[in-house]
Design a protein around this motif. Sequence first.
Motif, PDB file in Angstrom:
ATOM      1  N   VAL A   1       2.433   4.415   3.337  1.00  0.00           N
ATOM      2  CA  VAL A   1       1.707   5.084   2.259  1.00  0.00           C
ATOM      3  C   VAL A   1       0.211   4.786   2.386  1.00  0.00           C
ATOM      4  N   ASN A   2      -0.594   5.836   2.330  1.00  0.00           N
ATOM      5  CA  ASN A   2      -2.050   5.660   2.386  1.00  0.00           C
ATOM      6  C   ASN A   2      -2.564   5.169   1.045  1.00  0.00           C
ATOM      7  N   VAL A   3      -3.415   4.158   1.088  1.00  0.00           N
ATOM      8  CA  VAL A   3      -3.960   3.595  -0.140  1.00  0.00           C
ATOM      9  C   VAL A   3      -5.479   3.720  -0.097  1.00  0.00           C
TER      10      VAL A   3
ATOM     11  N   ILE B   1      -2.156  -1.777  13.842  1.00  0.00           N
ATOM     12  CA  ILE B   1      -3.417  -1.043  13.975  1.00  0.00           C
ATOM     13  C   ILE B   1      -3.056   0.388  14.331  1.00  0.00           C
ATOM     14  N   LYS B   2      -3.584   1.342  13.563  1.00  0.00           N
ATOM     15  CA  LYS B   2      -3.381   2.742  13.917  1.00  0.00           C
ATOM     16  C   LYS B   2      -4.678   3.244  14.544  1.00  0.00           C
ATOM     17  N   ILE B   3      -4.634   3.467  15.839  1.00  0.00           N
ATOM     18  CA  ILE B   3      -5.835   3.892  16.567  1.00  0.00           C
ATOM     19  C   ILE B   3      -6.095   5.362  16.251  1.00  0.00           C
TER      20      ILE B   3
ATOM     21  N   MET C   1      -3.928  -1.122   9.462  1.00  0.00           N
ATOM     22  CA  MET C   1      -5.294  -0.615   9.422  1.00  0.00           C
ATOM     23  C   MET C   1      -5.293   0.793  10.009  1.00  0.00           C
ATOM     24  N   ASP C   2      -5.675   1.764   9.165  1.00  0.00           N
ATOM     25  CA  ASP C   2      -5.638   3.178   9.528  1.00  0.00           C
ATOM     26  C   ASP C   2      -6.953   3.596  10.185  1.00  0.00           C
ATOM     27  N   ASP C   3      -6.899   4.643  10.992  1.00  0.00           N
ATOM     28  CA  ASP C   3      -8.104   5.248  11.584  1.00  0.00           C
ATOM     29  C   ASP C   3      -8.965   4.219  12.304  1.00  0.00           C
TER      30      ASP C   3
ATOM     31  N   LEU D   1       1.615  -0.293   3.834  1.00  0.00           N
ATOM     32  CA  LEU D   1       0.463   0.308   3.167  1.00  0.00           C
ATOM     33  C   LEU D   1      -0.644   0.480   4.198  1.00  0.00           C
ATOM     34  N   GLU D   2      -1.212   1.682   4.238  1.00  0.00           N
ATOM     35  CA  GLU D   2      -2.283   1.962   5.199  1.00  0.00           C
ATOM     36  C   GLU D   2      -3.628   1.920   4.491  1.00  0.00           C
ATOM     37  N   ILE D   3      -4.489   1.065   4.990  1.00  0.00           N
ATOM     38  CA  ILE D   3      -5.829   0.997   4.416  1.00  0.00           C
ATOM     39  C   ILE D   3      -6.859   1.236   5.523  1.00  0.00           C
TER      40      ILE D   3
ATOM     41  N   MET E   1       8.153   6.684   8.507  1.00  0.00           N
ATOM     42  CA  MET E   1       7.594   7.986   8.148  1.00  0.00           C
ATOM     43  C   MET E   1       6.317   7.752   7.363  1.00  0.00           C
ATOM     44  N   GLU E   2       5.253   8.484   7.716  1.00  0.00           N
ATOM     45  CA  GLU E   2       4.048   8.390   6.901  1.00  0.00           C
ATOM     46  C   GLU E   2       4.070   9.477   5.835  1.00  0.00           C
ATOM     47  N   ALA E   3       3.857   9.068   4.598  1.00  0.00           N
ATOM     48  CA  ALA E   3       3.790  10.004   3.480  1.00  0.00           C
ATOM     49  C   ALA E   3       2.400  10.627   3.438  1.00  0.00           C
TER      50      ALA E   3
HETATM   51 MG    MG Z   1      -2.655   7.177   7.264  1.00  0.00          MG
END
Ligand code: MG
Length: 288
Positions: A113-115, A196-198, A175-177, A145-147, A58-60
């Motif tokens: 969690v987005n950082v 990797i989050k495309i 790696m986000d976005d 952790l998403e950076i 789950m993404e917060a």
């Molecule tokens: Mg994110």
Amino acid sequence: EAKTGGRGTARLFEPQMDATLRERLGLERELREALAQSRFELHYQPLVDLSDNRITGMEALVRWRHPERGLVNPAVFIPLAEETGLIVPIGEWVLSQACRDAAAWPDAISVAVNVSPLQLRNRGFVQSVLGALATSGLKASRLELEITESVLLDDTEVNLETLHSLRRLGVRISMDDFGTGYSSISYLRRFPFDKIKIDRSFVPDSAGQSDAGAIIRAIVSLGASLGITTLVEGVETEPQLATIRAEGAQEVQGYLFSPPRPVHEIAVLLEAGIASGVGKAANPPEIP
Ligand code: MG
Ligand code: C2E
Ligand code: MG
Ligand code: MG
């Protein structure tokens, strides 16, 4: 008249600048109050494994419960929180709350969690992560952790060291976005990301839109060769899902499966998701 034009022009713009500044200061003061009064809340959006349609995590996603404005989205306040440094305490709250929430979920479910770059650069960050894990009892392996790429653009050495420390703890790094920054591909060689989050801008807007599909395919194959999982963000329709599946992505996230939901709805969703597979997407779990 012409001679005073310069001053006149300046005066003309003053009220507008004033209003902007006032609004900004107001928002900043409100943000501080919100922090002191615990007015933030976390919503969660499932990450779905395409091989078995199960929820893997789950993404917060933080929201601000504002007395007059209602639920405020992060796009409205995260930029100001970053400019003012308030993102550090807000981010710490997010981290510990997310770990506490996730500790109550089944073991197979991780929490992402987005950082923000400022948080990561902050000296105490690794300690905060350790603290959040210890207090909640959450295993490090259940925390992602998403950076974003910008983290590898500035202060590269310090940030890389922090990321390596976190990874040694067993925390996973995404790696986000991906694809929205500069020379994304070179960053994948500098740090061993787990995922990797495309970015959703690469989701094909119609079935068979071949260039978006081709980009996803290329990133998936790059990821595969580096041992990195690929997830596609922002999947909204069945045809999009079919294309993304065909291009070989392992995970997806998007409104097709579920929007971000308040934490109390998550336990229900997890029970449904784990019992039956999230779907089928055609048949997303119903939340009463
Ligand atoms: Mg994110
Ligand atoms: P993100 O990390 O890329 O999160 C995904 C965003 O896409 C979320 O927006 C989510 O609601 C939205 N989304 C998910 N599926 C779909 C879809 O199918 N279609 C569309 N159109 N959108 C979808 P949200 O919650 O508004 O968050 C926006 C951004 O704010 C996040 O982007 C992240 O960068 C930032 N953010 C959110 N929570 C936090 C936080 O706790 N800390 C920090 N530093 N940033 C946060
Ligand atoms: Mg993202
Ligand atoms: Mg995004």
